[in-house]
Write an enzyme that holds these catalytic residues in place. Sequence first.
Site, PDB file in Angstrom:
ATOM      1  N   GLY A  46     -11.997   0.169  -1.348  1.00 32.93           N
ATOM      2  CA  GLY A  46     -10.567   1.236  -1.165  1.00 32.93           C
ATOM      3  C   GLY A  46     -10.165   1.908  -2.007  1.00 32.93           C
ATOM      4  O   GLY A  46     -10.451   1.630  -3.364  1.00 32.93           O
ATOM      5  N   GLN A  51      -4.309   7.302  -6.911  1.00 29.49           N
ATOM      6  CA  GLN A  51      -5.332   6.907  -7.860  1.00 29.49           C
ATOM      7  C   GLN A  51      -6.027   7.709  -8.233  1.00 29.49           C
ATOM      8  O   GLN A  51      -6.813   7.591  -9.422  1.00 29.49           O
ATOM      9  CB  GLN A  51      -6.173   5.592  -7.227  1.00 29.49           C
ATOM     10  CG  GLN A  51      -5.422   4.247  -7.142  1.00 29.49           C
ATOM     11  CD  GLN A  51      -6.452   3.005  -6.697  1.00 29.49           C
ATOM     12  OE1 GLN A  51      -6.751   3.090  -5.350  1.00 29.49           O
ATOM     13  NE2 GLN A  51      -6.761   2.108  -7.626  1.00 29.49           N
ATOM     14  N   CYS A  93      -8.518  -4.281  -9.379  1.00 31.80           N
ATOM     15  CA  CYS A  93      -8.040  -3.018  -9.179  1.00 31.80           C
ATOM     16  C   CYS A  93      -8.892  -1.779  -9.854  1.00 31.80           C
ATOM     17  O   CYS A  93      -8.850  -2.083 -11.059  1.00 31.80           O
ATOM     18  CB  CYS A  93      -6.667  -2.748  -8.993  1.00 31.80           C
ATOM     19  SG  CYS A  93      -5.923  -1.264  -8.883  1.00 31.80           S
ATOM     20  N   LEU A  94      -9.429  -0.767  -9.489  1.00 39.69           N
ATOM     21  CA  LEU A  94      -9.857   0.270 -10.147  1.00 39.69           C
ATOM     22  C   LEU A  94      -8.831   0.837 -11.086  1.00 39.69           C
ATOM     23  O   LEU A  94      -9.223   1.403 -12.196  1.00 39.69           O
ATOM     24  CB  LEU A  94     -10.675   1.369  -9.333  1.00 39.69           C
ATOM     25  CG  LEU A  94     -11.686   1.048  -8.320  1.00 39.69           C
ATOM     26  CD1 LEU A  94     -12.132   2.201  -7.534  1.00 39.69           C
ATOM     27  CD2 LEU A  94     -12.703   0.055  -8.983  1.00 39.69           C
ATOM     28  N   HIS A 135      -3.608  -3.856  -0.140  1.00 37.60           N
ATOM     29  CA  HIS A 135      -3.592  -3.540  -1.326  1.00 37.60           C
ATOM     30  C   HIS A 135      -3.327  -1.920  -1.690  1.00 37.60           C
ATOM     31  O   HIS A 135      -2.734  -1.446  -2.321  1.00 37.60           O
ATOM     32  CB  HIS A 135      -5.161  -3.931  -1.874  1.00 37.60           C
ATOM     33  CG  HIS A 135      -5.260  -3.510  -3.269  1.00 37.60           C
ATOM     34  ND1 HIS A 135      -5.351  -4.488  -4.326  1.00 37.60           N
ATOM     35  CD2 HIS A 135      -5.422  -2.396  -3.748  1.00 37.60           C
ATOM     36  CE1 HIS A 135      -5.570  -4.000  -5.512  1.00 37.60           C
ATOM     37  NE2 HIS A 135      -5.618  -2.660  -5.440  1.00 37.60           N
ATOM     38  N   GLU A 136      -4.163  -1.218  -0.797  1.00 40.54           N
ATOM     39  CA  GLU A 136      -4.221   0.176  -0.575  1.00 40.54           C
ATOM     40  C   GLU A 136      -2.713   0.951  -0.135  1.00 40.54           C
ATOM     41  O   GLU A 136      -2.129   1.715  -1.097  1.00 40.54           O
ATOM     42  CB  GLU A 136      -5.177   0.883  -0.017  1.00 40.54           C
ATOM     43  CG  GLU A 136      -6.534   0.472  -0.381  1.00 40.54           C
ATOM     44  CD  GLU A 136      -6.889   0.645  -1.643  1.00 40.54           C
ATOM     45  OE1 GLU A 136      -6.264   1.624  -2.595  1.00 40.54           O
ATOM     46  OE2 GLU A 136      -7.722  -0.184  -2.423  1.00 40.54           O
ATOM     47  N   HIS A 139      -0.254   0.688  -3.221  1.00 37.50           N
ATOM     48  CA  HIS A 139      -0.499   1.661  -4.089  1.00 37.50           C
ATOM     49  C   HIS A 139       0.484   2.893  -3.758  1.00 37.50           C
ATOM     50  O   HIS A 139       0.953   3.592  -4.379  1.00 37.50           O
ATOM     51  CB  HIS A 139      -2.144   2.112  -4.076  1.00 37.50           C
ATOM     52  CG  HIS A 139      -2.775   1.218  -5.139  1.00 37.50           C
ATOM     53  ND1 HIS A 139      -2.438   1.083  -6.323  1.00 37.50           N
ATOM     54  CD2 HIS A 139      -4.061   0.876  -4.940  1.00 37.50           C
ATOM     55  CE1 HIS A 139      -3.341   0.548  -7.126  1.00 37.50           C
ATOM     56  NE2 HIS A 139      -4.236   0.301  -6.185  1.00 37.50           N
TER      57      HIS A 139
HETATM   58 CO    CO Z   1      -5.949  -1.039  -6.548  1.00 39.45          CO
END
Ligand code: CO
Length: 177
Positions: A46, A51, A93-94, A135-136, A139
């Site tokens: 995701g 991000q 997480c990226l 999670h997304e 963000h």
């Molecule tokens: Co993340």
Amino acid sequence: MSLLSIQLYGSPILNSKTAKVETLPPDFSTILDDMFETMYADDGIGLSANQVGIPLSFFVADFSLHDETGRKMVFINPEILEYQGEVAAEEGCLSVPEIREEVIRAEKVKVRYQDVELNVHTEEFSGYYARVVQHETDHLSGIYFVDRISRLKRSFIASKLKRLAGDAKKRLTIQVG
Ligand code: CO
């Protein structure tokens, strides 16, 4: 298609709530293609718009990476209406590289979102899918998974987070200057 640069922990755009999408941005399908490409390149499942530096409320996810019944999806203006149950699982997480921590999240969520034609859907997700959606969606509200772990666990990774935030600041300076 081109790879987008991923904002790191501490970047101001990741610390703020994103704006509601009222009309689709120009070149939206290219943006989505680039986001999927960037996500695949970094082994993510995701990726939220902020991000990659876009301060709007949408994220992409490809659940087919997790299991064959999963779909490639775009969630615009997602809103979690109901939470059910609790389950703990490890997340990464990226934007927070090298850190993995166990996070307790709802096992099942009911989500209202719009698709790429801005049609509204209300859908339930459970297990792994529910975790990605939470999670997304977090963000898009300026919340990291590390904001949802215990204070004790967080104290163990405090120096790593501080270093990441420092890197984010340096990158910002480079971008501006
Ligand atoms: Co993340």
